[in-house]
Every structure is written in structure tokens, then in C-alpha cells.
Scaffold this motif. Structure first.
Motif, PDB file in Angstrom:
ATOM      1  N   ASP A 170       0.835  -1.213   0.000  1.00  0.00           N
ATOM      2  CA  ASP A 170       0.000   0.000   0.000  1.00  0.00           C
ATOM      3  C   ASP A 170       0.861   1.250   0.000  1.00  0.00           C
ATOM      4  OD1 ASP A 170      -2.309  -1.544   0.018  1.00  0.00           O
ATOM      5  OD2 ASP A 170      -2.675  -1.274   2.171  1.00  0.00           O
ATOM      6  N   ARG A 201       2.432   1.719  -3.373  1.00  0.00           N
ATOM      7  CA  ARG A 201       1.437   2.197  -4.333  1.00  0.00           C
ATOM      8  C   ARG A 201       1.197   3.703  -4.181  1.00  0.00           C
ATOM      9  NH1 ARG A 201      -2.998  -0.003  -2.450  1.00  0.00           N
ATOM     10  NH2 ARG A 201      -3.607   1.944  -1.514  1.00  0.00           N
ATOM     11  N   GLU A 202       1.047   4.155  -2.943  1.00  0.00           N
ATOM     12  CA  GLU A 202       0.821   5.586  -2.708  1.00  0.00           C
ATOM     13  C   GLU A 202       1.987   6.410  -3.240  1.00  0.00           C
ATOM     14  OE1 GLU A 202      -1.842   7.116  -1.669  1.00  0.00           O
ATOM     15  OE2 GLU A 202      -2.994   5.386  -1.005  1.00  0.00           O
ATOM     16  N   HIS A 222       2.049   6.268  -7.188  1.00  0.00           N
ATOM     17  CA  HIS A 222       0.953   6.962  -7.860  1.00  0.00           C
ATOM     18  C   HIS A 222       0.921   8.452  -7.574  1.00  0.00           C
ATOM     19  CE1 HIS A 222      -1.603   3.076  -8.433  1.00  0.00           C
ATOM     20  NE2 HIS A 222      -0.421   3.019  -9.016  1.00  0.00           N
ATOM     21  N   ASN A 223       1.328   8.850  -6.369  1.00  0.00           N
ATOM     22  CA  ASN A 223       1.208  10.254  -5.987  1.00  0.00           C
ATOM     23  C   ASN A 223       2.497  11.045  -6.110  1.00  0.00           C
ATOM     24  OD1 ASN A 223      -1.584  10.186  -5.241  1.00  0.00           O
ATOM     25  ND2 ASN A 223      -0.983   8.984  -3.463  1.00  0.00           N
ATOM     26  N   THR A 231       3.118   7.338   4.138  1.00  0.00           N
ATOM     27  CA  THR A 231       1.882   7.250   3.359  1.00  0.00           C
ATOM     28  C   THR A 231       1.192   8.600   3.337  1.00  0.00           C
ATOM     29  OG1 THR A 231       1.606   4.906   3.850  1.00  0.00           O
ATOM     30  CG2 THR A 231      -0.367   6.104   3.178  1.00  0.00           C
ATOM     31  N   ARG A 232       1.098   9.260   4.486  1.00  0.00           N
ATOM     32  CA  ARG A 232       0.477  10.598   4.528  1.00  0.00           C
ATOM     33  C   ARG A 232       1.234  11.560   3.622  1.00  0.00           C
ATOM     34  NH1 ARG A 232       0.016   9.443   9.925  1.00  0.00           N
ATOM     35  NH2 ARG A 232       1.861  10.683  10.454  1.00  0.00           N
ATOM     36  N   ARG A 264       0.416  10.749  -0.015  1.00  0.00           N
ATOM     37  CA  ARG A 264      -0.954  11.135  -0.372  1.00  0.00           C
ATOM     38  C   ARG A 264      -1.109  12.630  -0.538  1.00  0.00           C
ATOM     39  NH1 ARG A 264      -4.075   7.116   3.752  1.00  0.00           N
ATOM     40  NH2 ARG A 264      -3.998   5.278   2.397  1.00  0.00           N
TER      41      ARG A 264
END
Length: 78
Positions: free
Chosen positions: A27, A30-31, A34-35, A70-71, A74
Motif C-alpha cells: 500500500d 502504491r501511494e 501513484h502520488n 503514506t500521509r 498522499r
């Protein structure tokens, strides 16, 4: 195949396999991919692992480092 790879990798590196949150790592990757940018995925997961290892050998430290990354991914402008 992935489960076997993780098991063998953990055995080779002396890491308890139950300490590896495979879904969480995927996860996070992926973040970042993609971001931020695709090459950010392996770099991000490496840095999170490094940071967690420096903080403690506690699984909570790894989870905290992964949540922070992750934050950041995002919220990345782009």
C-alpha cells in the motif's frame, strides 16, 4: 510466489516473517508510486524500513514510519 519470497527473504536476513506487513508495504509503495513518481516506491519503502530500524526493533515503529510516509505521499502535490 510472493509469500514464499517473503518467507525466504526473512529467513536469509534473520527477520521474523510475522513482523513483515506485506499488504502495508505494498500500500505504501502504491501511494508513493501513484502520488509522487514510480521510482519513489522502492526508495520510500527502503527509507521507511531504515527509519523504523533506527527507532526501535518494535513493529509499532515500522507502522508509524509507514503511516508518516503514506500521509506524505498522499499529500504530495502533483
Amino acid at each position: 510466489m510472493l509469500e514464499e519470497w517473503v518467507r525466504r527473504l526473512c529467513d536469509a536476513l534473520g527477520v521474523p516473517v510475522d513482523a513483515v506487513d506485506v499488504d502495508g508495504v505494498l500500500d505504501l509503495a502504491r501511494e508513493a508510486a501513484h502520488n509522487v513518481d514510480r521510482p519513489a516506491a522502492p526508495i520510500t519503502t527502503y527509507v521507511v524500513g531504515y527509519a523504523a530500524g533506527r527507532r526501535s526493533d518494535d513493529a509499532a515503529a515500522a507502522a508509524d514510519a509507514a503511516e508518516s510516509a503514506t500521509r506524505l505521499a498522499r499529500d504530495w502535490p502533483g
